[in-house]
Scaffold this motif. Structure first.
Motif, PDB file in Angstrom:
ATOM      1  N   VAL A 182     -13.029  -4.593  -6.168  1.00  0.00           N
ATOM      2  CA  VAL A 182     -13.077  -4.239  -7.591  1.00  0.00           C
ATOM      3  C   VAL A 182     -14.211  -4.990  -8.287  1.00  0.00           C
ATOM      4  O   VAL A 182     -14.024  -5.597  -9.338  1.00  0.00           O
ATOM      5  CB  VAL A 182     -11.729  -4.475  -8.309  1.00  0.00           C
ATOM      6  N   SER A 224      -2.522   3.596  -6.723  1.00  0.00           N
ATOM      7  CA  SER A 224      -2.548   3.694  -5.259  1.00  0.00           C
ATOM      8  C   SER A 224      -2.173   5.105  -4.864  1.00  0.00           C
ATOM      9  O   SER A 224      -1.163   5.632  -5.322  1.00  0.00           O
ATOM     10  CB  SER A 224      -1.539   2.692  -4.677  1.00  0.00           C
ATOM     11  N   LYS A 272       1.515   5.877   3.413  1.00  0.00           N
ATOM     12  CA  LYS A 272       1.229   4.740   2.538  1.00  0.00           C
ATOM     13  C   LYS A 272       1.250   5.225   1.109  1.00  0.00           C
ATOM     14  O   LYS A 272       0.670   6.264   0.788  1.00  0.00           O
ATOM     15  CB  LYS A 272      -0.146   4.152   2.863  1.00  0.00           C
ATOM     16  N   ALA A 298      -2.081  -6.855   2.066  1.00  0.00           N
ATOM     17  CA  ALA A 298      -1.743  -5.451   1.756  1.00  0.00           C
ATOM     18  C   ALA A 298      -2.938  -4.636   1.257  1.00  0.00           C
ATOM     19  O   ALA A 298      -2.758  -3.576   0.673  1.00  0.00           O
ATOM     20  CB  ALA A 298      -0.574  -5.352   0.765  1.00  0.00           C
ATOM     21  N   PRO A 300       0.965  -2.576  -3.560  1.00  0.00           N
ATOM     22  CA  PRO A 300       0.431  -1.235  -3.822  1.00  0.00           C
ATOM     23  C   PRO A 300       0.381  -0.385  -2.555  1.00  0.00           C
ATOM     24  O   PRO A 300       0.278   0.823  -2.622  1.00  0.00           O
ATOM     25  CB  PRO A 300      -0.999  -1.488  -4.313  1.00  0.00           C
ATOM     26  N   GLY A 301       0.458  -1.029  -1.402  1.00  0.00           N
ATOM     27  CA  GLY A 301       0.324  -0.304  -0.139  1.00  0.00           C
ATOM     28  C   GLY A 301       1.587  -0.368   0.698  1.00  0.00           C
ATOM     29  O   GLY A 301       1.594  -0.894   1.805  1.00  0.00           O
ATOM     30  N   GLU A 359      -5.982  -2.068   1.372  1.00  0.00           N
ATOM     31  CA  GLU A 359      -6.210  -0.842   2.130  1.00  0.00           C
ATOM     32  C   GLU A 359      -7.651  -0.818   2.611  1.00  0.00           C
ATOM     33  O   GLU A 359      -8.561  -1.192   1.882  1.00  0.00           O
ATOM     34  CB  GLU A 359      -5.912   0.359   1.241  1.00  0.00           C
ATOM     35  N   ARG A 390      -7.053  -5.688  -7.206  1.00  0.00           N
ATOM     36  CA  ARG A 390      -6.486  -4.341  -7.105  1.00  0.00           C
ATOM     37  C   ARG A 390      -6.782  -3.540  -8.371  1.00  0.00           C
ATOM     38  O   ARG A 390      -6.917  -4.108  -9.458  1.00  0.00           O
ATOM     39  CB  ARG A 390      -4.969  -4.395  -6.903  1.00  0.00           C
ATOM     40  N   THR A 391      -6.806  -2.226  -8.226  1.00  0.00           N
ATOM     41  CA  THR A 391      -6.965  -1.376  -9.395  1.00  0.00           C
ATOM     42  C   THR A 391      -5.587  -1.016  -9.941  1.00  0.00           C
ATOM     43  O   THR A 391      -4.636  -0.837  -9.187  1.00  0.00           O
ATOM     44  CB  THR A 391      -7.741  -0.085  -9.062  1.00  0.00           C
TER      45      THR A 391
END
Lengths: 344, 339
Positions: free
Chosen positions: A317, B156, B167, A97, B313-314, A99, B95-96
């Motif tokens: 990140v 996101s 998205k 998932a 998140p997406g 991006e 991920r953020t």
């Protein structure tokens, strides 16, 4: 506002220009523009950005790599999803998932496919899917996708440059734009100083795929000494602080059989003398950085390694401390001034 | 409705912290309907129609999204957390996120693959090994910004891409909330009740209370559901397909749906030229699980917008599916009101 604003802005600009190994043009353009403030710039046959200034009895080369890890399109499937492979050491554990931006005829948005927990077995979530089980979803039918995307197009992981607490920042491609930033900051420190040495800069391509840019760029530069600036591992949960660097603990001075011991020692002594925070990084053979290529280029080059501590290497990140970049730049500048004075 | 979906997804609201989502919805429906907030935080809305309804119909969408809750701060300033709702660790690594009332930026860290032992490159860390790095150098520095029990959520943005796709985070179930808002702001044929429910993701807690309070004869759960129409997945394994309209469920892990209602949905869709599709796998569950067992039982229908990469998140939906679902849900609410 704070003395790290300049390096923050510089790193943000460098990180926003994309450049996966072998397709570094956009990152190269930005790096060339920034380097041109200090010296005349050329692009070499493989695409590396090079520059030289000054004259003297000693010639020092500074290197940092331009490229970032990413993916490469291998095919467009019947439903318009893009099949991909890694370009550089992409980590399969962060793909689900995620991006991305596909750099086709134009930049287009995509999401890497994943299966939600509702449709998978609990035990599935302990293993990352490999490239044969994933694809990039660009929301297009095959015929529309083919108008924009071709095999060989590069893909970068999305993620904006964000500031964390203190002087820390997170972004994709800090590996090794932090090194590029450190060299540019070093040149800024040296701007009004009289140098009695020849100084070359190499922003090299294709480090993540084996170091072709450094090998060829170092041959062309034909320097007496080189310092490569890269990133290295910082401690975090599960990553021992005894074995790895402290984020914000200062520039990492490399010690390894393949590095020139006198240069390493000299860097440590200068750091101590000038009160520049530093920490040694000791390796048992080669370094896994451009130093390995630079050292054996041409007739051989005395080589040193400075590393900037980094967390989450090869993810979107990556986290660094801007103080470490600034300290790396200062140490390099002091080293160059000392070598320049000694060879006057 | 697109703008509403965009604005709703931008709001953070993990289970139990739906306040900001509720405030937004109230702002959108103020003047169009009567509303109240129940003890659990559900937003219960009554919209007067042109006619009184023969049957009491309730439309439900949940306000909460999956996320994280901070459980500890380590001595070196990292945040440990528990997952809120079902999230696969694989979509969390690298991920953020945003944390706490101040919305501090953080990242979910991972040991660089270079340091992973050979043969373990695909191994995903155990949930209790995950952590958030906000850049703090010490426990004390982190504690200035974060308290235990604070929420964390995926950072996101909203992106339109490809052939009409969207998205965002939290499309599950802000897409459903947007559909309900759209109905409340339009003129309705019959009196209708709505529940913007809390805490669906941790076991449909909110809908248990709101369904009791509303006491409907019929309910329509407006959701998003797992679309697996992706590369390498074929036929019924795709569950539902983006672009084929709302997915109507006959059975999932929490509900066996009333067959008459299921059939009626396809009949009405055909009559009114609305796109819809059956959900072709018995998987997942939603507020219907609570609602159909409320009081003496409620005949319930679920219509979901197909959503790829749910609980990540997406999340990805096709906007046309939300538009088609809106039509079908409006039509079914009318059917049930007069049935």
């Amino acid at each position: 506002m704070n003395k790290y604003n300049e390096v923050s802005a510089l790193l943000e600009r460098l990180c926003s220009a994309k450049g996966v190994s072998g397709a570094e043009n956009r990152a190269a353009e930005v790096a060339a523009e920034l380097l041109e403030k200090y010296m005349p710039v050329k692009i070499d046959p493989l695409g590396s950005v090079t520059g030289t200034m000054g004259e003297g009895n000693i010639h020092i080369l500074l290197d940092a790599h331009l490229d970032q890890i990413g993916l490469v399109v291998t095919a467009v499937d019947e439903d318009g999803f893009l099949k991909v492979a890694k370009c550089g050491g992409a980590d399969i554990r962060v793909l689900a998932a995620a991006e991305v931006t596909v750099h086709g005829k134009e930049d287009i948005f995509g999401v890497i496919t994943s299966t939600p927990p509702h449709l998978s077995k609990p035990e599935d979530s302990s293993k990352a899917k490999d490239f044969d089980e994933i694809a990039v979803d660009i929301g297009m039918k095959r015929e529309d996708a083919l108008k924009i995307v071709s095999p060989g197009d590069r893909i970068t992981f999305n993620g904006s440059f964000s500031r964390l607490l203190g002087n820390r920042a997170a972004s994709p491609s800090i590996d090794d734009r932090a090194g590029v930033a450190a060299i540019l900051r070093c040149l800024e420190f040296l701007k009004n100083k009289k140098l009695n040495c020849k100084l070359s800069v190499l922003f090299s391509v294709q480090e993540e795929t084996g170091g072709s840019g450094a090998q060829t760029g170092a041959f062309s530069a034909c320097a007496d000494e080189a310092i490569a600036v890269d990133v290295s591992f910082a401690a975090a949960p599960g990553i021992s602080s005894e074995k790895y660097a402290s984020l914000g603990g200062g520039t990492m001075i490399g010690y390894a059989p393949s590095l020139d011991y006198e240069m390493s020692r000299c860097l440590s002594e200068i750091a101590e003398k000038e009160n520049i925070p530093n920490q040694p990084e000791v390796m048992g053979g080669k370094t896994g950085t451009n130093c390995d290529e630079i050292q054996v280029s041409g007739k051989g080059v005395k080589t040193a390694l400075l590393s900037i501590p980094l967390r989450n290497m090869h993810t979107a990140v990556e986290v660094c401390d801007l103080e470490d970049i600034e300290n790396t730049a200062r140490l390099m500048a002091e080293y160059i001034l000392e070598r320049s004075a000694a060879n006057a | 409705m697109l703008e509403t979906i965009k604005e709703l997804c931008a709001i953070s609201g993990i289970s139990g912290r739906e306040n900001s989502v509720r405030d937004y919805i109230i702002k959108k429906i103020e003047g169009y309907a009567e509303y109240s907030i129940d003890p659990l935080g559900n937003l219960i809305v009554f919209k007067k129609g042109k006619n009184p309804a023969k049957n009491k119909v309730m439309l439900d969408a949940h306000m909460d999204e999956v996320g994280m809750i901070i459980t500890a701060i380590t001595s070196d300033g990292f945040l440990r957390f528990a997952k809120v709702g079902g999230i696969d660790s694989r979509v969390m690594l690298g991920r953020t996120v945003k944390v706490g009332e101040k919305g501090v930026s953080g990242v979910i860290g991972i040991k660089p693959v270079h340091l992973v032992e050979k043969g373990q490159e695909a191994d995903i860390p155990k949930p209790d090994e995950l952590y958030i790095d906000i850049g703090a150098k010490s426990k004390e520095e982190a504690a200035e910004y974060v308290r235990l029990g604070d929420a964390a959520w995926f950072d996101s943005d909203f992106v339109e891409f490809g052939d009409g796709f969207i998205k965002a985070k939290a499309l599950d179930d802000r897409a459903g909330c947007a559909i309900l808002i759209e109905l409340i702001r339009s003129e309705l044929e019959y009196d209708t009740w709505f529940s913007f429910s809390v805490q669906e993701e941790i076991g449909t807690r909110g809908a248990m209370a709101s369904a009791f309070t509303i006491a409907p004869d019929y309910a329509i759960v407006v959701e998003t559901t797992t679309a697996a129409d992706i590369s390498g997945v074929k036929d019924e394994k795709r569950v539902c397909i983006c672009g084929d309209g709302g997915a109507v469920s006959f059975m999932d892990r929490s509900t066996i749906y009333n067959r008459e209602l299921f059939d009626k949905a396809f009949e009405v869709a055909k009559e009114q030229d609305i796109l819809c599709q059956p959900k072709t796998l018995v998987a997942g569950g939603n507020d219907a699980g609570a609602i159909h067992k409320s009081r003496g039982g409620v005949k319930t229908l679920t219509v979901s917008v197909p959503c790829r990469y749910l609980h990540s998140p997406g999340c990805v939906i096709k906007y046309s599916d939300a538009a088609q679902s809106l039509k079908l849900i409006g039509a079914m609410a009318e059917e049930f009101a007069k049935w």
